[in-house]
Motif scaffolding. Structure first.
Motif, PDB file in Angstrom:
ATOM      1  N   GLU A  11       0.964  -0.961   0.106  1.00  0.00           N
ATOM      2  CA  GLU A  11       0.204  -0.058   0.116  1.00  0.00           C
ATOM      3  C   GLU A  11       0.893   1.359   0.008  1.00  0.00           C
ATOM      4  N   SER A  12       1.662   1.236   0.906  1.00  0.00           N
ATOM      5  CA  SER A  12       2.773   2.603   0.858  1.00  0.00           C
ATOM      6  C   SER A  12       3.472   2.823  -0.363  1.00  0.00           C
ATOM      7  N   GLU A  15       1.107   4.089  -3.163  1.00  0.00           N
ATOM      8  CA  GLU A  15       0.854   5.440  -2.693  1.00  0.00           C
ATOM      9  C   GLU A  15       1.860   6.431  -3.520  1.00  0.00           C
ATOM     10  N   ARG A  16       2.854   5.858  -4.024  1.00  0.00           N
ATOM     11  CA  ARG A  16       3.811   6.695  -4.780  1.00  0.00           C
ATOM     12  C   ARG A  16       3.505   7.090  -6.099  1.00  0.00           C
ATOM     13  N   TYR A  19      -2.350   8.594  -9.623  1.00  0.00           N
ATOM     14  CA  TYR A  19      -3.687   7.941 -10.135  1.00  0.00           C
ATOM     15  C   TYR A  19      -4.389   9.129 -10.916  1.00  0.00           C
ATOM     16  N   SER A  58      -7.197   4.255  -7.876  1.00  0.00           N
ATOM     17  CA  SER A  58      -6.630   4.724  -6.978  1.00  0.00           C
ATOM     18  C   SER A  58      -5.740   3.557  -6.329  1.00  0.00           C
ATOM     19  N   THR A  59      -4.897   3.977  -5.270  1.00  0.00           N
ATOM     20  CA  THR A  59      -4.038   2.910  -4.485  1.00  0.00           C
ATOM     21  C   THR A  59      -4.773   1.642  -3.963  1.00  0.00           C
ATOM     22  N   ASP A  60      -5.841   2.017  -3.520  1.00  0.00           N
ATOM     23  CA  ASP A  60      -7.072   0.682  -3.113  1.00  0.00           C
ATOM     24  C   ASP A  60      -7.290   0.011  -4.540  1.00  0.00           C
TER      25      ASP A  60
END
Length: 85
Positions: A11-12, A15-16, A19, A58-60
């Motif tokens: 996840e981290s 996040e980089r 999106y 998105s990250t998710d």
């Protein structure tokens, strides 16, 4: 990004990214990253590339797709339940 990461660290790492991101761009970003799993390791870029999604919003979204393409043994022994006993 080069190196090794654990499944609980994706996840981290995700996040980089900016999106939305295409499947190809996300796979290329992580093509030299080894994902350490409960039973072995896999190339993170290759796993992302196997997703049917053309882009991630998105990250998710990316993390969910990754979990959809992980091998069964990625998170532990098949058919075992944690918490029972």
């Amino acid at each position: 990004m080069t190196g090794e990461i654990k499944l609980n660290e994706v996840e981290s790492a995700f996040e980089r990214l900016e999106y939305p991101v295409t499947n190809d761009a996300a796979a290329a970003e992580f093509d030299d990253v080894t994902l350490l799993l409960a039973d072995g390791e896999r190339n993170l870029g290759s796993l992302i590339e196997t997703s049917d999604a053309e882009r991630f919003e998105s990250t998710d979204d990316l993390e969910t797709e990754l979990h959809n393409v992980l091998p069964r043994e990625a998170v532990g022994e098949p058919f075992q339940s944690e918490g029972e006993g």
